[in-house]
Design an enzyme around this catalytic site. Sequence first.
Site, PDB file in Angstrom:
ATOM      1  N   SER A  24       1.132  -1.022  -0.127  1.00 58.40           N
ATOM      2  CA  SER A  24      -0.284  -0.285   0.010  1.00 58.40           C
ATOM      3  C   SER A  24       1.061   1.469  -0.068  1.00 58.40           C
ATOM      4  O   SER A  24       2.300   1.250   0.390  1.00 58.40           O
ATOM      5  CB  SER A  24      -0.933   0.314   1.021  1.00 58.40           C
ATOM      6  OG  SER A  24      -1.654   1.007   1.476  1.00 58.40           O
ATOM      7  N   TYR A  83      -1.612   5.795  -4.967  1.00 58.76           N
ATOM      8  CA  TYR A  83      -2.734   7.321  -4.969  1.00 58.76           C
ATOM      9  C   TYR A  83      -2.398   8.395  -5.961  1.00 58.76           C
ATOM     10  O   TYR A  83      -1.062   8.716  -5.406  1.00 58.76           O
ATOM     11  CB  TYR A  83      -3.364   7.624  -3.431  1.00 58.76           C
ATOM     12  CG  TYR A  83      -4.339   6.489  -2.704  1.00 58.76           C
ATOM     13  CD1 TYR A  83      -5.473   6.449  -2.892  1.00 58.76           C
ATOM     14  CD2 TYR A  83      -3.775   6.119  -2.050  1.00 58.76           C
ATOM     15  CE1 TYR A  83      -6.793   5.318  -2.728  1.00 58.76           C
ATOM     16  CE2 TYR A  83      -4.379   5.401  -1.181  1.00 58.76           C
ATOM     17  CZ  TYR A  83      -5.828   4.930  -1.809  1.00 58.76           C
ATOM     18  OH  TYR A  83      -6.789   3.811  -1.049  1.00 58.76           O
ATOM     19  N   LYS A 143      -7.278   0.228 -10.243  1.00 59.47           N
ATOM     20  CA  LYS A 143      -7.651  -0.116  -9.258  1.00 59.47           C
ATOM     21  C   LYS A 143      -8.644   0.188  -8.644  1.00 59.47           C
ATOM     22  O   LYS A 143      -8.766   1.196  -8.594  1.00 59.47           O
ATOM     23  CB  LYS A 143      -7.121  -1.105  -8.172  1.00 59.47           C
ATOM     24  CG  LYS A 143      -8.565  -1.483  -6.990  1.00 59.47           C
ATOM     25  CD  LYS A 143      -7.298  -1.741  -5.767  1.00 59.47           C
ATOM     26  CE  LYS A 143      -7.754  -2.080  -4.684  1.00 59.47           C
ATOM     27  NZ  LYS A 143      -8.600  -1.668  -3.976  1.00 59.47           N
ATOM     28  N   HIS A 148     -13.067  -1.030  -3.409  1.00 61.49           N
ATOM     29  CA  HIS A 148     -12.455  -0.932  -2.306  1.00 61.49           C
ATOM     30  C   HIS A 148     -12.861  -1.674  -1.088  1.00 61.49           C
ATOM     31  O   HIS A 148     -13.383  -0.892   0.388  1.00 61.49           O
ATOM     32  CB  HIS A 148     -12.964   0.835  -2.066  1.00 61.49           C
ATOM     33  CG  HIS A 148     -11.424   1.285  -1.631  1.00 61.49           C
ATOM     34  ND1 HIS A 148     -10.717   2.024  -2.378  1.00 61.49           N
ATOM     35  CD2 HIS A 148     -11.253   1.475  -0.855  1.00 61.49           C
ATOM     36  CE1 HIS A 148      -9.692   2.622  -1.903  1.00 61.49           C
ATOM     37  NE2 HIS A 148     -10.248   2.004  -0.208  1.00 61.49           N
TER      38      HIS A 148
END
Length: 363
Positions: free
Chosen positions: A108, A131, A222, A246
Amino acid sequence: MADGLPPTLADYARAATAALPPGIAAWAMGGAGEEITLRRNEAAFDALPILPRVLQRSAPDTGLTLLGTRLAHPVLIAPMGWQRLVHPEAERALAAGATAQGARMVLSAQATTPLSEARAAGALCDWFQLYWMGQGPTLALAQRAADAGYSALMLTVDAPVAGQRPREMRAGFVLPEGLAAVNLAGLPRVSGGRLEDLIAAAPAWEDLAWLCSAAPLPVLVKGILHPTDATQAIRAGAAGIVVSNHGGRVLDGLPASIEALPAVAATVARRVPLLLDGGIRRGTDVLRALALGADAVMVGRPALQGLAVAGALGVAHVLRLLQDELRIAMALCGCATLDDIGPALIFFNNGQEGGLTPTSRRK
């Protein structure tokens, strides 16, 4: 419990809930809103009966090649932030447990362990999640991942703003002082909590196309539920698509990932790898996802629950349970390889062979 470990993923979920402080348990197990999507992710699998074929001997081989890497099975670890909340070894333990069972892990962007240390703990911790943070910071982070030996990037696109999670709010959950997303150090991020500021900083399709062309590694996308979005992502240069809501943590009231999968699979048409994320709790769920068009699946909460209960050993055991259940299901359905798993294994897709079609089922 064999060797003191829970015998099923459901037992791991109960054990993790009991072991964690209430606030952390709410963060780890909860979802957005009334958690309708969270529940639907799992329940939708139960609405897909399996239609096996008999008298076909098979010794199941679960191997596959994904973006050039040969993997032992189609179960990957989804990106999950702040793992130090549930275990002191955090991403190191998750990477070690995943690699021990041949499972690729996506680290992550909100990891609490440096990229290089997570990779050193498990060789199959080799995909990194991003992100969008603007062109400069996002590309700099992508380069950090490439320099640390990662082989692909996964851009999460379905959470430009955080969802409201009442379970966390009721439990009073807040991130503790000192917990940091260490791999983002030195990178500028959007300041303030105004919705308008966050939306203004969110990526658009042209940003995805730019990243796919500029990044040093292939970029998977994603958070896709709509087939038109899947088409646009491929046109923008995406190397793979992840069908995901999510984990029900951002917008409540969405379809289950498995419900959205068939239409996306029909659109993708094997042009790029297609993964499913959300609701996988048994090996039979993996079988169903592959039958409806996924090339592989990702699991999040089950791996985190394994980490909370027994560290790296718990992670490895959760993955072993899923692998064993998948192999048993394949053997009982007459499938020797993953290529043998197709829509004919789903009862409601077999109107001409004695099953109910989705339309007739609703009448």
